[in-house]
Motif scaffolding. Sequence first.
Motif, PDB file in Angstrom:
ATOM      1  N   TRP A  30      30.921 -97.793 -39.878  1.00  0.00           N
ATOM      2  CA  TRP A  30      29.967 -98.904 -39.788  1.00  0.00           C
ATOM      3  C   TRP A  30      28.916 -98.730 -40.874  1.00  0.00           C
ATOM      4  CZ3 TRP A  30      29.269-103.369 -37.125  1.00  0.00           C
ATOM      5  CH2 TRP A  30      27.985-103.915 -37.091  1.00  0.00           C
ATOM      6  N   LEU A  31      28.761 -99.730 -41.749  1.00  0.00           N
ATOM      7  CA  LEU A  31      27.724 -99.676 -42.786  1.00  0.00           C
ATOM      8  C   LEU A  31      26.437-100.349 -42.348  1.00  0.00           C
ATOM      9  CD1 LEU A  31      29.822-100.413 -45.985  1.00  0.00           C
ATOM     10  CD2 LEU A  31      29.076 -98.198 -45.072  1.00  0.00           C
ATOM     11  N   GLY A  32      26.566-101.465 -41.630  1.00  0.00           N
ATOM     12  CA  GLY A  32      25.375-102.158 -41.186  1.00  0.00           C
ATOM     13  C   GLY A  32      25.609-103.641 -41.031  1.00  0.00           C
ATOM     14  N   LEU A  33      24.515-104.340 -40.809  1.00  0.00           N
ATOM     15  CA  LEU A  33      24.514-105.776 -40.575  1.00  0.00           C
ATOM     16  C   LEU A  33      23.633-106.458 -41.612  1.00  0.00           C
ATOM     17  CD1 LEU A  33      24.884-108.414 -38.917  1.00  0.00           C
ATOM     18  CD2 LEU A  33      23.070-107.583 -37.401  1.00  0.00           C
ATOM     19  N   ALA A  34      24.222-107.360 -42.382  1.00  0.00           N
ATOM     20  CA  ALA A  34      23.484-108.181 -43.342  1.00  0.00           C
ATOM     21  C   ALA A  34      23.283-109.556 -42.721  1.00  0.00           C
ATOM     22  CB  ALA A  34      24.254-108.303 -44.651  1.00  0.00           C
ATOM     23  N   VAL A  35      22.023-109.960 -42.557  1.00  0.00           N
ATOM     24  CA  VAL A  35      21.715-111.246 -41.927  1.00  0.00           C
ATOM     25  C   VAL A  35      20.722-112.031 -42.766  1.00  0.00           C
ATOM     26  CG1 VAL A  35      22.171-110.528 -39.544  1.00  0.00           C
ATOM     27  CG2 VAL A  35      19.882-110.280 -40.478  1.00  0.00           C
ATOM     28  N   LEU A  36      20.738-113.337 -42.565  1.00  0.00           N
ATOM     29  CA  LEU A  36      19.732-114.173 -43.198  1.00  0.00           C
ATOM     30  C   LEU A  36      18.380-113.940 -42.539  1.00  0.00           C
ATOM     31  CD1 LEU A  36      21.695-117.541 -43.588  1.00  0.00           C
ATOM     32  CD2 LEU A  36      21.342-115.744 -45.294  1.00  0.00           C
ATOM     33  N   VAL A  37      18.350-113.924 -41.187  1.00  0.00           N
ATOM     34  CA  VAL A  37      17.081-113.804 -40.461  1.00  0.00           C
ATOM     35  C   VAL A  37      17.163-112.671 -39.437  1.00  0.00           C
ATOM     36  CG1 VAL A  37      15.407-114.962 -38.953  1.00  0.00           C
ATOM     37  CG2 VAL A  37      16.623-116.270 -40.717  1.00  0.00           C
ATOM     38  N   ASP A  38      16.205-111.767 -39.514  1.00  0.00           N
ATOM     39  CA  ASP A  38      16.044-110.689 -38.540  1.00  0.00           C
ATOM     40  C   ASP A  38      14.989-111.128 -37.529  1.00  0.00           C
ATOM     41  OD1 ASP A  38      15.312-108.438 -37.079  1.00  0.00           O
ATOM     42  OD2 ASP A  38      15.051-107.142 -38.822  1.00  0.00           O
ATOM     43  N   GLY A  39      15.453-111.378 -36.301  1.00  0.00           N
ATOM     44  CA  GLY A  39      14.546-111.750 -35.222  1.00  0.00           C
ATOM     45  C   GLY A  39      14.463-110.689 -34.146  1.00  0.00           C
ATOM     46  N   LEU A  40      14.924-109.473 -34.463  1.00  0.00           N
ATOM     47  CA  LEU A  40      14.901-108.384 -33.479  1.00  0.00           C
ATOM     48  C   LEU A  40      13.473-107.984 -33.136  1.00  0.00           C
ATOM     49  CD1 LEU A  40      17.742-106.114 -34.869  1.00  0.00           C
ATOM     50  CD2 LEU A  40      17.722-107.242 -32.636  1.00  0.00           C
ATOM     51  N   THR A  41      13.281-107.635 -31.879  1.00  0.00           N
ATOM     52  CA  THR A  41      11.979-107.118 -31.443  1.00  0.00           C
ATOM     53  C   THR A  41      12.056-105.631 -31.153  1.00  0.00           C
ATOM     54  OG1 THR A  41      12.455-107.722 -29.153  1.00  0.00           O
ATOM     55  CG2 THR A  41      11.240-109.336 -30.489  1.00  0.00           C
ATOM     56  N   GLU A  42      13.255-105.086 -31.074  1.00  0.00           N
ATOM     57  CA  GLU A  42      13.454-103.671 -30.760  1.00  0.00           C
ATOM     58  C   GLU A  42      13.803-102.874 -32.013  1.00  0.00           C
ATOM     59  OE1 GLU A  42      13.008-102.213 -27.818  1.00  0.00           O
ATOM     60  OE2 GLU A  42      12.408-104.142 -26.962  1.00  0.00           O
ATOM     61  N   PRO A  43      12.884-102.070 -32.526  1.00  0.00           N
ATOM     62  CA  PRO A  43      13.171-101.265 -33.726  1.00  0.00           C
ATOM     63  C   PRO A  43      14.367-100.329 -33.548  1.00  0.00           C
ATOM     64  CG  PRO A  43      10.822-101.245 -33.241  1.00  0.00           C
ATOM     65  CD  PRO A  43      11.497-101.910 -32.081  1.00  0.00           C
ATOM     66  N   ALA A  44      14.599 -99.823 -32.332  1.00  0.00           N
ATOM     67  CA  ALA A  44      15.730 -98.924 -32.110  1.00  0.00           C
ATOM     68  C   ALA A  44      17.060 -99.643 -32.335  1.00  0.00           C
ATOM     69  CB  ALA A  44      15.670 -98.334 -30.699  1.00  0.00           C
ATOM     70  N   VAL A  45      17.142-100.903 -31.923  1.00  0.00           N
ATOM     71  CA  VAL A  45      18.368-101.689 -32.140  1.00  0.00           C
ATOM     72  C   VAL A  45      18.547-101.949 -33.633  1.00  0.00           C
ATOM     73  CG1 VAL A  45      19.534-103.884 -31.664  1.00  0.00           C
ATOM     74  CG2 VAL A  45      18.262-102.723 -29.842  1.00  0.00           C
ATOM     75  N   ARG A  46      17.460-102.286 -34.322  1.00  0.00           N
ATOM     76  CA  ARG A  46      17.512-102.514 -35.778  1.00  0.00           C
ATOM     77  C   ARG A  46      18.054-101.277 -36.485  1.00  0.00           C
ATOM     78  NH1 ARG A  46      12.694-104.015 -36.274  1.00  0.00           N
ATOM     79  NH2 ARG A  46      13.112-106.260 -36.252  1.00  0.00           N
ATOM     80  N   ARG A  47      17.563-100.108 -36.100  1.00  0.00           N
ATOM     81  CA  ARG A  47      18.041 -98.859 -36.732  1.00  0.00           C
ATOM     82  C   ARG A  47      19.500 -98.599 -36.382  1.00  0.00           C
ATOM     83  NH1 ARG A  47      12.891 -97.367 -35.211  1.00  0.00           N
ATOM     84  NH2 ARG A  47      13.633 -96.375 -33.299  1.00  0.00           N
ATOM     85  N   ARG A  48      19.870 -98.769 -35.112  1.00  0.00           N
ATOM     86  CA  ARG A  48      21.256 -98.499 -34.690  1.00  0.00           C
ATOM     87  C   ARG A  48      22.238 -99.397 -35.434  1.00  0.00           C
ATOM     88  NH1 ARG A  48      25.236 -96.763 -31.850  1.00  0.00           N
ATOM     89  NH2 ARG A  48      26.394 -97.906 -30.274  1.00  0.00           N
ATOM     90  N   LEU A  49      21.848-100.626 -35.674  1.00  0.00           N
ATOM     91  CA  LEU A  49      22.729-101.564 -36.363  1.00  0.00           C
ATOM     92  C   LEU A  49      22.629-101.474 -37.883  1.00  0.00           C
ATOM     93  CD1 LEU A  49      22.266-104.697 -34.095  1.00  0.00           C
ATOM     94  CD2 LEU A  49      24.303-103.245 -34.286  1.00  0.00           C
ATOM     95  N   GLY A  50      21.596-100.840 -38.400  1.00  0.00           N
ATOM     96  CA  GLY A  50      21.407-100.793 -39.847  1.00  0.00           C
ATOM     97  C   GLY A  50      21.155-102.176 -40.424  1.00  0.00           C
ATOM     98  N   VAL A  51      20.255-102.926 -39.792  1.00  0.00           N
ATOM     99  CA  VAL A  51      19.995-104.316 -40.183  1.00  0.00           C
ATOM    100  C   VAL A  51      19.234-104.382 -41.501  1.00  0.00           C
ATOM    101  CG1 VAL A  51      18.802-106.453 -39.535  1.00  0.00           C
ATOM    102  CG2 VAL A  51      19.984-105.095 -37.793  1.00  0.00           C
ATOM    103  N   ARG A  52      19.736-105.244 -42.376  1.00  0.00           N
ATOM    104  CA  ARG A  52      19.034-105.616 -43.604  1.00  0.00           C
ATOM    105  C   ARG A  52      19.077-107.131 -43.672  1.00  0.00           C
ATOM    106  NH1 ARG A  52      21.786-101.142 -47.599  1.00  0.00           N
ATOM    107  NH2 ARG A  52      21.289 -99.349 -46.267  1.00  0.00           N
ATOM    108  N   SER A  53      17.935-107.728 -43.972  1.00  0.00           N
ATOM    109  CA  SER A  53      17.837-109.188 -43.892  1.00  0.00           C
ATOM    110  C   SER A  53      17.176-109.770 -45.126  1.00  0.00           C
ATOM    111  CB  SER A  53      17.036-109.576 -42.651  1.00  0.00           C
ATOM    112  OG  SER A  53      15.704-109.119 -42.768  1.00  0.00           O
TER     113      SER A  53
END
Length: 188
Positions: free
Chosen positions: A158-181
């Motif tokens: 798993w490398l991560g999640l590339a999204v147009l809009v990051d609407g996450l409120t939980e930093p732990a979920v953002r880190r687990r998913l490797g979100v870049r927006s």
Amino acid sequence: MSRSPARAPDDVRAELRSTFQWMTAGNERHGYADVTRWWRSPELLPRLGPALASLFAEERPTVVLGIASRGCLLGPLVAAHLGLGFVEVRKNRGPSTDNDAWLQTRTPPDYHDKQLDLGIRRDLVGSADRVLLVDDWVATGGQALGARALVEQADATWLGLAVLVDGLTEPAVRRRLGVRSLLHIREL
């Protein structure tokens, strides 16, 4: 950890913001995000793939995944830009005679507080793959966590999640998913 959206082309980010609307209907108390103008713009649409791909340019993915429906619009744009193939993550796939051909999982609750059954064909993602998930928006991360579980079932990376809009409120979920927006919801 989420990277700063400054890595994405500023003109794409500006056009995403300028064509976005919060909508309400009738006497609804809560609005919804209207992103339909993003797909309608012949100037913006072809730039979305390269902009999202730029968020993970250094990670060298081997395949792009997208969750139906908007991930299946954006994912092929990213895959084509990177010269890669694309795999659709299906939602609530009905029973069929080829169930053995599918990796399946149930998601944590999504932004509608619903759990979904997700699946990918077993033969399309393997242990040698480096997987990038693409979508338009992440709110709770439930569907993306389900997609990550499928990638792990396939013994892929798993490398991560590339999204147009990051609407996450939980930093732990953002880190687990490797979100870049490209944008954070507060920019809309």
